[in-house]
Design a protein around this motif. Structure first.
Motif, PDB file in Angstrom:
ATOM      1  N   TYR A 138      -3.398 -27.232  13.176  1.00 36.47           N
ATOM      2  CA  TYR A 138      -2.307 -26.390  12.687  1.00 36.47           C
ATOM      3  C   TYR A 138      -2.251 -25.141  13.552  1.00 36.47           C
ATOM      4  CZ  TYR A 138       0.368 -23.421   9.511  1.00 36.47           C
ATOM      5  OH  TYR A 138       1.306 -22.598   8.961  1.00 36.47           O
ATOM      6  N   TYR A 139      -1.062 -24.802  14.055  1.00 38.04           N
ATOM      7  CA  TYR A 139      -0.870 -23.594  14.854  1.00 38.04           C
ATOM      8  C   TYR A 139       0.149 -22.711  14.161  1.00 38.04           C
ATOM      9  CZ  TYR A 139       0.394 -20.431  18.591  1.00 38.04           C
ATOM     10  OH  TYR A 139       0.617 -19.294  19.328  1.00 38.04           O
ATOM     11  N   SER A 140      -0.144 -21.411  14.125  1.00 41.05           N
ATOM     12  CA  SER A 140       0.749 -20.464  13.481  1.00 41.05           C
ATOM     13  C   SER A 140       0.952 -19.256  14.388  1.00 41.05           C
ATOM     14  CB  SER A 140       0.160 -20.012  12.143  1.00 41.05           C
ATOM     15  OG  SER A 140       0.986 -19.046  11.544  1.00 41.05           O
ATOM     16  N   TYR A 141       2.215 -18.921  14.619  1.00 44.13           N
ATOM     17  CA  TYR A 141       2.543 -17.709  15.376  1.00 44.13           C
ATOM     18  C   TYR A 141       3.608 -16.942  14.610  1.00 44.13           C
ATOM     19  CZ  TYR A 141       4.295 -14.481  18.812  1.00 44.13           C
ATOM     20  OH  TYR A 141       4.668 -13.330  19.447  1.00 44.13           O
ATOM     21  N   VAL A 142       3.277 -15.702  14.249  1.00 43.12           N
ATOM     22  CA  VAL A 142       4.218 -14.803  13.587  1.00 43.12           C
ATOM     23  C   VAL A 142       4.121 -13.476  14.320  1.00 43.12           C
ATOM     24  CG1 VAL A 142       4.848 -13.653  11.437  1.00 43.12           C
ATOM     25  CG2 VAL A 142       3.824 -15.934  11.360  1.00 43.12           C
ATOM     26  N   PRO A 143       5.196 -13.007  14.949  1.00 44.02           N
ATOM     27  CA  PRO A 143       5.130 -11.745  15.686  1.00 44.02           C
ATOM     28  C   PRO A 143       4.983 -10.548  14.749  1.00 44.02           C
ATOM     29  CG  PRO A 143       7.373 -12.569  15.679  1.00 44.02           C
ATOM     30  CD  PRO A 143       6.523 -13.622  15.032  1.00 44.02           C
ATOM     31  N   PHE A 144       4.462  -9.449  15.284  1.00 46.04           N
ATOM     32  CA  PHE A 144       4.267  -8.224  14.512  1.00 46.04           C
ATOM     33  C   PHE A 144       5.609  -7.610  14.152  1.00 46.04           C
ATOM     34  CE2 PHE A 144       4.029  -3.594  14.422  1.00 46.04           C
ATOM     35  CZ  PHE A 144       3.144  -3.426  13.383  1.00 46.04           C
ATOM     36  N   ARG A 145       5.717  -7.175  12.907  1.00 45.66           N
ATOM     37  CA  ARG A 145       6.878  -6.424  12.429  1.00 45.66           C
ATOM     38  C   ARG A 145       6.350  -5.216  11.651  1.00 45.66           C
ATOM     39  NH1 ARG A 145       9.529  -9.041  15.663  1.00 45.66           N
ATOM     40  NH2 ARG A 145      10.908 -10.731  15.101  1.00 45.66           N
ATOM     41  N   GLU A 146       6.904  -4.053  11.928  1.00 47.82           N
ATOM     42  CA  GLU A 146       6.501  -2.838  11.222  1.00 47.82           C
ATOM     43  C   GLU A 146       6.976  -2.932   9.775  1.00 47.82           C
ATOM     44  OE1 GLU A 146       4.788   0.375  10.143  1.00 47.82           O
ATOM     45  OE2 GLU A 146       4.611  -0.253  12.238  1.00 47.82           O
ATOM     46  N   GLN A 147       6.042  -2.791   8.812  1.00 48.02           N
ATOM     47  CA  GLN A 147       6.374  -2.916   7.391  1.00 48.02           C
ATOM     48  C   GLN A 147       5.880  -1.727   6.565  1.00 48.02           C
ATOM     49  OE1 GLN A 147       5.595  -7.049   5.915  1.00 48.02           O
ATOM     50  NE2 GLN A 147       4.742  -7.279   7.972  1.00 48.02           N
ATOM     51  N   SER A 148       5.371  -0.701   7.238  1.00 48.17           N
ATOM     52  CA  SER A 148       4.779   0.416   6.504  1.00 48.17           C
ATOM     53  C   SER A 148       5.812   1.215   5.707  1.00 48.17           C
ATOM     54  CB  SER A 148       4.028   1.336   7.456  1.00 48.17           C
ATOM     55  OG  SER A 148       4.920   1.906   8.392  1.00 48.17           O
ATOM     56  N   THR A 149       7.072   1.170   6.091  1.00 49.77           N
ATOM     57  CA  THR A 149       8.094   1.915   5.354  1.00 49.77           C
ATOM     58  C   THR A 149       8.698   1.111   4.203  1.00 49.77           C
ATOM     59  OG1 THR A 149       9.803   1.187   6.895  1.00 49.77           O
ATOM     60  CG2 THR A 149       8.700   3.267   7.403  1.00 49.77           C
ATOM     61  N   LEU A 150       8.330  -0.149   4.084  1.00 53.28           N
ATOM     62  CA  LEU A 150       8.854  -0.994   3.010  1.00 53.28           C
ATOM     63  C   LEU A 150       7.952  -0.913   1.782  1.00 53.28           C
ATOM     64  CD1 LEU A 150       9.686  -4.134   5.161  1.00 53.28           C
ATOM     65  CD2 LEU A 150      11.255  -2.337   4.413  1.00 53.28           C
ATOM     66  N   PRO A 151       8.521  -0.994   0.569  1.00 55.74           N
ATOM     67  CA  PRO A 151       7.685  -0.951  -0.641  1.00 55.74           C
ATOM     68  C   PRO A 151       6.838  -2.217  -0.781  1.00 55.74           C
ATOM     69  CG  PRO A 151       9.966  -1.366  -1.230  1.00 55.74           C
ATOM     70  CD  PRO A 151       9.949  -1.102   0.250  1.00 55.74           C
ATOM     71  N   ASN A 152       5.680  -2.045  -1.383  1.00 52.87           N
ATOM     72  CA  ASN A 152       4.772  -3.166  -1.635  1.00 52.87           C
ATOM     73  C   ASN A 152       4.552  -3.264  -3.137  1.00 52.87           C
ATOM     74  OD1 ASN A 152       2.872  -5.144  -1.644  1.00 52.87           O
ATOM     75  ND2 ASN A 152       1.312  -3.973  -0.587  1.00 52.87           N
ATOM     76  N   PHE A 153       5.250  -4.171  -3.793  1.00 50.36           N
ATOM     77  CA  PHE A 153       5.162  -4.290  -5.242  1.00 50.36           C
ATOM     78  C   PHE A 153       4.030  -5.200  -5.705  1.00 50.36           C
ATOM     79  CE2 PHE A 153       9.649  -3.206  -4.506  1.00 50.36           C
ATOM     80  CZ  PHE A 153       9.699  -2.036  -5.242  1.00 50.36           C
ATOM     81  N   ASP A 154       3.887  -6.379  -5.083  1.00 49.50           N
ATOM     82  CA  ASP A 154       2.932  -7.339  -5.630  1.00 49.50           C
ATOM     83  C   ASP A 154       2.133  -8.102  -4.576  1.00 49.50           C
ATOM     84  OD1 ASP A 154       4.913  -8.917  -4.616  1.00 49.50           O
ATOM     85  OD2 ASP A 154       5.172 -10.147  -6.395  1.00 49.50           O
ATOM     86  N   SER A 155       2.174  -7.715  -3.321  1.00 54.76           N
ATOM     87  CA  SER A 155       1.435  -8.446  -2.294  1.00 54.76           C
ATOM     88  C   SER A 155      -0.011  -7.995  -2.238  1.00 54.76           C
ATOM     89  CB  SER A 155       2.070  -8.247  -0.915  1.00 54.76           C
ATOM     90  OG  SER A 155       3.311  -8.884  -0.866  1.00 54.76           O
ATOM     91  N   SER A 156      -0.885  -8.948  -1.991  1.00 52.63           N
ATOM     92  CA  SER A 156      -2.306  -8.661  -1.822  1.00 52.63           C
ATOM     93  C   SER A 156      -2.894  -9.758  -0.937  1.00 52.63           C
ATOM     94  CB  SER A 156      -3.019  -8.614  -3.167  1.00 52.63           C
ATOM     95  OG  SER A 156      -2.966  -9.875  -3.793  1.00 52.63           O
ATOM     96  N   PRO A 157      -4.050  -9.494  -0.336  1.00 50.78           N
ATOM     97  CA  PRO A 157      -4.674 -10.544   0.482  1.00 50.78           C
ATOM     98  C   PRO A 157      -5.020 -11.767  -0.363  1.00 50.78           C
ATOM     99  CG  PRO A 157      -5.675  -8.419   0.913  1.00 50.78           C
ATOM    100  CD  PRO A 157      -4.786  -8.247  -0.277  1.00 50.78           C
ATOM    101  N   ALA A 158      -4.792 -12.932   0.192  1.00 54.61           N
ATOM    102  CA  ALA A 158      -5.102 -14.178  -0.513  1.00 54.61           C
ATOM    103  C   ALA A 158      -6.597 -14.458  -0.461  1.00 54.61           C
ATOM    104  CB  ALA A 158      -4.334 -15.328   0.120  1.00 54.61           C
ATOM    105  N   ASP A 159      -7.095 -15.159  -1.464  1.00 49.27           N
ATOM    106  CA  ASP A 159      -8.474 -15.630  -1.428  1.00 49.27           C
ATOM    107  C   ASP A 159      -8.597 -16.638  -0.301  1.00 49.27           C
ATOM    108  OD1 ASP A 159      -9.165 -14.137  -3.650  1.00 49.27           O
ATOM    109  OD2 ASP A 159      -8.732 -15.773  -5.038  1.00 49.27           O
ATOM    110  N   PHE A 160      -9.722 -16.604   0.410  1.00 48.56           N
ATOM    111  CA  PHE A 160      -9.897 -17.526   1.526  1.00 48.56           C
ATOM    112  C   PHE A 160     -10.515 -18.819   1.014  1.00 48.56           C
ATOM    113  CE2 PHE A 160     -11.852 -19.237   5.361  1.00 48.56           C
ATOM    114  CZ  PHE A 160     -10.749 -19.226   6.189  1.00 48.56           C
ATOM    115  N   ASN A 161      -9.810 -19.927   1.229  1.00 49.63           N
ATOM    116  CA  ASN A 161     -10.286 -21.248   0.844  1.00 49.63           C
ATOM    117  C   ASN A 161      -9.751 -22.264   1.844  1.00 49.63           C
ATOM    118  OD1 ASN A 161      -7.593 -21.778   0.088  1.00 49.63           O
ATOM    119  ND2 ASN A 161      -7.973 -21.008  -1.976  1.00 49.63           N
TER     120      ASN A 161
END
Length: 81
Positions: A6-29
């Motif tokens: 599996y290969y994944s590429y997602v370019p960097f996007r500045e998100q610091s000015t956007l609100p964060n309501f419910d996102s959190s790091p996922a558990d690693f499994n």
């Protein structure tokens, strides 16, 4: 024995000015190895340039086709500049 790649590429996007309501790091499994985003929730998208290699093996019951045993091992590799 099933090889998974599996290969994944997602370019960097500045998100610091956007609100964060419910996102959190996922558990690693094991399932997270094959996800393009390390966050749970819709407010953040993580940058990624990584690939995952895994081997999966299964034992099936020949009379019913039911899966009796599954074994898997995997590793995520990060491409860094």
């Amino acid at each position: 024995l099933e090889p998974w790649l599996y290969y994944s590429y997602v370019p960097f996007r500045e998100q610091s000015t956007l609100p964060n309501f419910d996102s959190s790091p996922a558990d690693f499994n094991f399932a997270q190895l094959f996800s393009e985003n390390v966050f749970v929730g819709g407010d953040r998208i993580a940058e990624a340039n990584q690939y995952t290699l895994a081997l999966v093996s299964r034992m099936l019951d020949p009379s019913t086709g039911a899966e009796r045993l599954r074994a898997a091992i995997g590793q995520r590799f990060y491409n860094t500049p």
